[in-house]
Write a protein that holds these residues in place. Structure first.
Motif, short mmCIF file in Angstrom:
data_model
loop_
_atom_site.label_atom_id
_atom_site.label_comp_id
_atom_site.label_asym_id
_atom_site.label_seq_id
_atom_site.Cartn_x
_atom_site.Cartn_y
_atom_site.Cartn_z
N ALA A 125 -84.31 -75.56 98.79
CA ALA A 125 -84.56 -76.77 100.25
C ALA A 125 -84.93 -78.70 99.02
O ALA A 125 -86.52 -77.83 97.82
N PHE A 126 -84.31 -78.69 98.15
CA PHE A 126 -85.17 -80.24 97.15
C PHE A 126 -84.84 -81.41 98.26
O PHE A 126 -83.54 -81.50 99.01
N ILE A 127 -85.85 -82.24 98.24
CA ILE A 127 -85.95 -83.62 98.74
C ILE A 127 -85.76 -84.33 97.62
O ILE A 127 -86.71 -84.18 96.78
N TYR A 128 -85.12 -85.16 98.04
CA TYR A 128 -85.10 -86.82 96.57
C TYR A 128 -85.11 -87.92 98.24
O TYR A 128 -84.61 -87.77 99.24
N VAL A 129 -86.11 -88.65 98.08
CA VAL A 129 -87.07 -89.24 99.94
C VAL A 129 -86.81 -88.93 100.86
O VAL A 129 -88.15 -88.00 101.09
N ASP A 130 -85.63 -89.05 101.69
CA ASP A 130 -85.53 -88.21 103.38
C ASP A 130 -84.46 -87.19 102.80
O ASP A 130 -83.80 -86.93 103.78
N ASP A 131 -83.79 -87.73 101.78
CA ASP A 131 -82.71 -86.64 101.96
C ASP A 131 -82.58 -84.94 101.77
O ASP A 131 -83.69 -84.83 100.63
N CYS A 132 -82.34 -84.56 102.59
CA CYS A 132 -81.99 -82.96 101.41
C CYS A 132 -81.02 -82.22 100.92
O CYS A 132 -80.40 -82.32 102.01
N ARG A 133 -81.31 -81.92 100.29
CA ARG A 133 -80.49 -80.38 99.55
C ARG A 133 -80.47 -78.96 100.12
O ARG A 133 -81.53 -78.48 98.73
N VAL A 134 -79.92 -78.40 100.26
CA VAL A 134 -80.40 -76.75 100.12
C VAL A 134 -79.54 -76.15 98.97
O VAL A 134 -78.33 -76.23 99.03
#
Length: 552
Positions: A125-134
């Motif tokens: 899981a990658f997080i950019y600020v408060d947005d996540c992408r799996v």
């Protein structure tokens, strides 16, 4: 995002919210006279103060981003759960090092990755600020991992907007400013609309330079262009070096700058005390807009600024790099199973280069003509490497491959990553290298090695016509001289860890602070929360970025 996390306990007694504007005012009560007075809301009864305690992170508080980001990482680690649980979509069994220098390395795979028990790469899981992408190896694993992450975050009180969730895809839409594709390789690019806008604003910069009647440029417009280009440069690593001229132009009105916009050194500033500049905490501090306005009478800086000489060269380089009709693809991972390695040197009148892969080695040696002999050693060594790459590209050897360049010239390496040198000729060489990278679609790494290692490898002798030294000697592996996959302890046969333990202490009775030192292994990199006490890190040279980058 900030409001999801609790403020530090020591700060809560200083944190409050003024509620005057939502309390019932006296004039509101008088407005209803002689009608019956409205009932005072229950929450107002007994309150004598006009403020309330605030216990959440503040917008604008300096450390709110850091603390909120830290809490998001902890929440992500909680979502990862037990790595040994076979029902956990984030399960993994071991950490694999797939580093340059390893004869069994597969360039199509990540340098460092977690492997599941079934042989697939583990979900992340990658997080950019408060947005996540799996990301995951299969569609169903991606679904399960996204579900677990979302449910864990929701359970912790962190909102999950299910309406924003999309079907797992190898060609998803934009995220965090970039478009990532994993079909037929791993690529980064921007949308066609953003690509066209990027070309447009760069051309606009060129027109502003050519058409300005007084030689000045609108500073506010330059700041707008810079903001957009910095955003695009998150996708294209070759772009930031060519934004330096824009940065220098926008700020060259500030005191303490030379003719090219660079900050003057401390010694020069001490000799010119009239310059409004400060030296604090061993670093330069620019004047604030208020201080500048007070000293010069201009509010917020001048409306127009004079471009530095570098800006025109940077714009020309960006126009060359943005010449394609379609968005440029940045290959993140090689499509080929074979990597290429290039090492070169120029000594006196001669030059030599050697390149190799898993199957063979090739080399070239010769003498420079009169014109090249008159150039600096930095130019000759840099041009030698780039000319070799240009020939390899013309022969189709670089297409979609991962390429490593080894050089003892730190100026060449620094200019490649910074994009600038006081030598225009060296800047032109780096631009040629970037164009080769873009045209071939290769993944390019420039690595500085010591001159002594260059001699041991036989490349220094190759530039003098000696073909029987180092890696050129029949039956000798090039990786004998470039052990990128071996850590310092392995290369020294255990001497590094032995030396550290000699002063730390090898037993609990003799250890510093009575705590034994634990050697961190790759298995520990992704589960440091379970490793208690002081740690000794000795990762391989080529594992630093991925190893430390993966630390929770």
């Amino acid at each position: 995002m900030f409001l999801n996390f609790i403020l530090g306990e020591e700060l809560r007694e200083y944190s409050g919210v003024d509620i005057t504007h939502i309390r019932t005012r006296q004039e509101d009560l008088q407005h209803h006279l002689p009608e019956p007075l409205p009932a005072i809301p229950e929450w107002e009864k007994g309150r004598t103060k006009c403020w309330e305690r605030w216990v959440r992170n503040w917008m604008g508080l300096r450390d709110s981003p850091g603390r909120s980001g830290q809490m998001m990482v902890i929440a992500k680690e909680m979502a990862y759960g037990d790595r040994k649980d076979p029902s956990n979509p984030f399960q993994w069994e071991k950490v694999v090092l797939n580093l340059p220098g390893d004869p069994n390395r597969d360039p199509k795979l990540p340098w460092v990755y977690k492997l599941r028990a079934d042989g697939l790469i583990a979900a992340e899981a990658f997080i950019y600020v408060d947005d996540c992408r799996v990301v995951a190896a299969t569609r169903i694993q991606a679904w399960w991992a996204a579900r677990r992450l979302a449910s864990t975050l929701s359970n912790l009180g962190l909102q999950d907007a299910a309406r924003k969730r999309t079907t797992p895809s190898e060609q998803p839409g934009p995220w965090a400013g970039s478009v990532a594709h994993t079909k037929g390789g791993v690529f980064l690019l921007v949308t066609p609309e953003k690509w066209e806008k990027t070309k447009s604003v760069v051309n606009e910069l060129g027109e502003m330079l050519l058409l300005s009647a007084d030689g000045l440029m609108d500073r506010k417009r330059l700041e707008q262009i810079r903001g957009f280009l910095v955003y695009v440069s998150r996708t294209y690593p070759w772009m930031p070096p060519y934004l330096k001229g824009l940065h220098l132009t926008i700020d060259n009105w500030r005191p303490g700058r030379d003719a090219e916009g660079f900050k003057l050194k401390a010694g020069v500033l001490r000799e010119r005390p009239h310059i409004a500049w400060e030296w604090k905490a061993e670093e330069f501090v620019d004047l604030s807009p208020e201080e500048f306005a007070e000293r010069t009478g201009m509010v917020g800086g001048p409306e127009k600024v004079r471009p530095v000489s570098r800006l025109a060269r940077d714009v020309a380089a960006l126009q060359d790099l943005l010449a394609g009709e379609n968005p440029s693809l940045v290959r993140v991972r090689s499509k080929s199973e074979v990597s290429l390695y290039l090492m070169g040197d120029a000594s006196g009148k001669g030059f030599g280069t050697a390149w190799w892969n898993d199957q063979k080695m090739d080399w070239e040696s010769g003498f420079y003509g009169f014109w090249h002999q008159q150039q600096s050693s930095n130019y000759r060594e840099s041009d030698n490497l780039v000319r070799a790459l240009e020939r390899m590209n013309a022969d189709g050897l670089l297409a979609d491959k991962e390429v490593f360049i080894f050089t003892e010239n730190s100026t060449f390496e620094g200019t490649f990553y910074k994009g600038h040198s006081k030598s225009e000729k060296l800047c032109d060489i780096i631009l040629r290298l970037r164009l080769v990278q873009q045209q071939s679609g290769c993944v390019l790494h420039v690595i500085h090695v010591a001159g002594t290692r260059m001699k041991e490898a036989g490349i220094d002798g190759l530039s003098r016509g000696d073909l029987l030294e180092g890696m050129l000697k029949p039956g000798t592996s090039p990786w004998t001289f470039l052990p990128l996959s071996q850590d310092a302890d392995e290369r020294s046969s255990g001497k590094v860890s032995k030396w550290v333990h000699s002063w730390w202490g090898a037993t609990r009775d003799t250890a510093w602070c009575d705590v034994l030192l634990r050697l961190i292994t790759p298995m520990d990199w992704f589960q440091l929360s379970s490793v208690w006490g002081p740690r000794l890190w000795i990762p391989p040279p080529s594992g630093y970025g991925d190893g430390l980058g993966g630390v929770q």
